[in-house]
Design a protein around this motif. Structure first.
Motif, mmCIF file in Angstrom:
data_model
loop_
_atom_site.group_PDB
_atom_site.id
_atom_site.type_symbol
_atom_site.label_atom_id
_atom_site.label_comp_id
_atom_site.label_asym_id
_atom_site.label_seq_id
_atom_site.Cartn_x
_atom_site.Cartn_y
_atom_site.Cartn_z
ATOM 1 N N GLU A 14 0.229 6.416 18.553
ATOM 2 C CA GLU A 14 0.877 5.818 17.205
ATOM 3 C C GLU A 14 -0.064 4.688 16.580
ATOM 4 O O GLU A 14 -0.115 4.848 15.449
ATOM 5 C CB GLU A 14 2.293 5.508 17.401
ATOM 6 C CG GLU A 14 2.873 5.150 16.672
ATOM 7 C CD GLU A 14 3.254 3.535 16.188
ATOM 8 O OE1 GLU A 14 3.355 3.596 14.792
ATOM 9 O OE2 GLU A 14 2.921 2.865 17.128
ATOM 10 N N VAL A 15 -0.426 3.956 17.231
ATOM 11 C CA VAL A 15 -1.205 2.711 16.492
ATOM 12 C C VAL A 15 -2.522 3.083 15.780
ATOM 13 O O VAL A 15 -2.897 3.111 14.633
ATOM 14 C CB VAL A 15 -1.594 1.687 17.644
ATOM 15 C CG1 VAL A 15 -2.642 0.814 16.917
ATOM 16 C CG2 VAL A 15 -0.435 1.074 18.040
ATOM 17 N N THR A 18 -1.161 5.097 12.867
ATOM 18 C CA THR A 18 -0.754 4.028 11.770
ATOM 19 C C THR A 18 -2.153 3.610 11.045
ATOM 20 O O THR A 18 -1.920 3.328 9.736
ATOM 21 C CB THR A 18 0.102 3.163 12.305
ATOM 22 O OG1 THR A 18 1.217 3.735 12.848
ATOM 23 C CG2 THR A 18 0.499 2.047 11.390
ATOM 24 N N LEU A 19 -3.023 3.340 11.960
ATOM 25 C CA LEU A 19 -4.199 2.503 11.080
ATOM 26 C C LEU A 19 -4.939 3.554 10.437
ATOM 27 O O LEU A 19 -5.347 3.265 9.092
ATOM 28 C CB LEU A 19 -5.064 2.004 12.260
ATOM 29 C CG LEU A 19 -4.487 0.765 12.849
ATOM 30 C CD1 LEU A 19 -5.232 0.662 14.210
ATOM 31 C CD2 LEU A 19 -4.497 -0.368 12.107
ATOM 32 N N LYS A 22 -3.203 4.036 6.894
ATOM 33 C CA LYS A 22 -3.930 2.884 5.949
ATOM 34 C C LYS A 22 -5.327 3.332 5.415
ATOM 35 O O LYS A 22 -5.303 3.354 4.084
ATOM 36 C CB LYS A 22 -3.957 1.584 6.524
ATOM 37 C CG LYS A 22 -4.727 0.511 5.905
ATOM 38 C CD LYS A 22 -3.923 0.239 4.473
ATOM 39 C CE LYS A 22 -4.938 -1.224 3.983
ATOM 40 N NZ LYS A 22 -4.505 -1.285 2.681
ATOM 41 N N TYR A 40 -0.337 10.964 15.565
ATOM 42 C CA TYR A 40 1.337 11.105 15.352
ATOM 43 C C TYR A 40 1.854 12.119 16.517
ATOM 44 O O TYR A 40 2.662 12.048 17.159
ATOM 45 C CB TYR A 40 2.146 11.047 14.148
ATOM 46 C CG TYR A 40 2.042 9.708 13.336
ATOM 47 C CD1 TYR A 40 2.788 8.600 13.960
ATOM 48 C CD2 TYR A 40 1.207 9.418 12.281
ATOM 49 C CE1 TYR A 40 2.810 7.208 13.542
ATOM 50 C CE2 TYR A 40 1.397 8.336 11.617
ATOM 51 C CZ TYR A 40 2.108 7.339 12.257
ATOM 52 O OH TYR A 40 2.203 5.755 11.934
ATOM 53 N N SER A 64 8.160 0.530 20.248
ATOM 54 C CA SER A 64 8.075 -0.166 19.132
ATOM 55 C C SER A 64 7.409 -1.467 19.042
ATOM 56 O O SER A 64 6.858 -1.838 18.174
ATOM 57 C CB SER A 64 9.741 -0.054 18.445
ATOM 58 O OG SER A 64 10.263 -0.551 19.161
ATOM 59 N N GLY A 67 3.774 -1.101 19.694
ATOM 60 C CA GLY A 67 2.952 -0.671 18.537
ATOM 61 C C GLY A 67 2.993 -1.534 17.428
ATOM 62 O O GLY A 67 1.975 -1.944 16.586
ATOM 63 N N LEU A 68 3.970 -2.199 17.253
ATOM 64 C CA LEU A 68 4.174 -3.259 16.097
ATOM 65 C C LEU A 68 3.061 -4.319 16.311
ATOM 66 O O LEU A 68 2.449 -4.699 15.515
ATOM 67 C CB LEU A 68 5.437 -3.690 15.967
ATOM 68 C CG LEU A 68 5.662 -5.118 15.040
ATOM 69 C CD1 LEU A 68 6.064 -4.610 13.733
ATOM 70 C CD2 LEU A 68 6.497 -6.142 15.685
ATOM 71 N N VAL A 71 -0.490 -3.066 15.786
ATOM 72 C CA VAL A 71 -0.898 -2.678 14.455
ATOM 73 C C VAL A 71 -1.000 -4.044 13.603
ATOM 74 O O VAL A 71 -1.909 -4.048 12.946
ATOM 75 C CB VAL A 71 0.342 -1.667 13.868
ATOM 76 C CG1 VAL A 71 0.128 -1.808 12.370
ATOM 77 C CG2 VAL A 71 0.258 -0.390 14.302
ATOM 78 N N ALA A 74 -4.524 -5.416 14.807
ATOM 79 C CA ALA A 74 -5.611 -4.640 14.263
ATOM 80 C C ALA A 74 -5.565 -4.737 12.797
ATOM 81 O O ALA A 74 -7.089 -4.546 12.275
ATOM 82 C CB ALA A 74 -5.096 -3.262 14.933
ATOM 83 N N SER A 75 -4.450 -4.656 12.129
ATOM 84 C CA SER A 75 -4.737 -4.936 10.814
ATOM 85 C C SER A 75 -5.365 -6.191 10.377
ATOM 86 O O SER A 75 -6.036 -6.301 9.350
ATOM 87 C CB SER A 75 -3.190 -4.904 9.965
ATOM 88 O OG SER A 75 -2.489 -3.501 10.343
#
Length: 111
Positions: A14-15, A18-19, A22, A40, A64, A67-68, A71, A74-75
């Motif tokens: 999931e991470v 999500t990356l 972006k 996903y 969650s 993952g939060l 992310v 990593a962001s």
């Protein structure tokens, strides 16, 4: 497959998705867009495997929260997202909750 390994595979997938979301720039870049779909897809597959043995509330809290946190970190590293002291404190609290759930709670012992 061990349900806890499946859960962490779901989180990492999931991470990655999500990356890649972006990086896809609104699905205008094909490579990252494909990684979104694969990431996903794998995340939900592994999540379903973990739900065979671990209660949904525990799975969702860890999925969650971890993952939060991943992310956000990593962001910060990949995309230069700014983090202030309250953000770091919040991440520590989230990670502390995950550790308590996974290491000390018996809530994850059965469905």
């Amino acid at each position: 497959m061990n349900p806890w390994v499946a859960l962490w595979m779901a989180i990492l997938s999931e991470v990655a998705g999500t990356l890649a979301l972006k990086a896809s720039e609104g699905f205008t870049r094909w490579g990252p867009s494909a990684l979104v779909i694969v990431g996903y897809g794998l995340a939900f597959y592994f999540l379903s495997v973990s739900l065979r043995s671990i209660p949904v509330g525990v799975v969702y809290a860890i999925w969650s929260g971890a993952g939060l946190a991943l992310v956000v970190v990593a962001s910060w590293w990949l995309f230069g997202q700014r983090l202030d002291l309250p953000a770091f404190v919040g991440l520590v609290l989230i990670l502390s909750g995950i550790v308590v759930l996974q290491c000390f709670s018996r809530a994850g012992d059965g469905a």
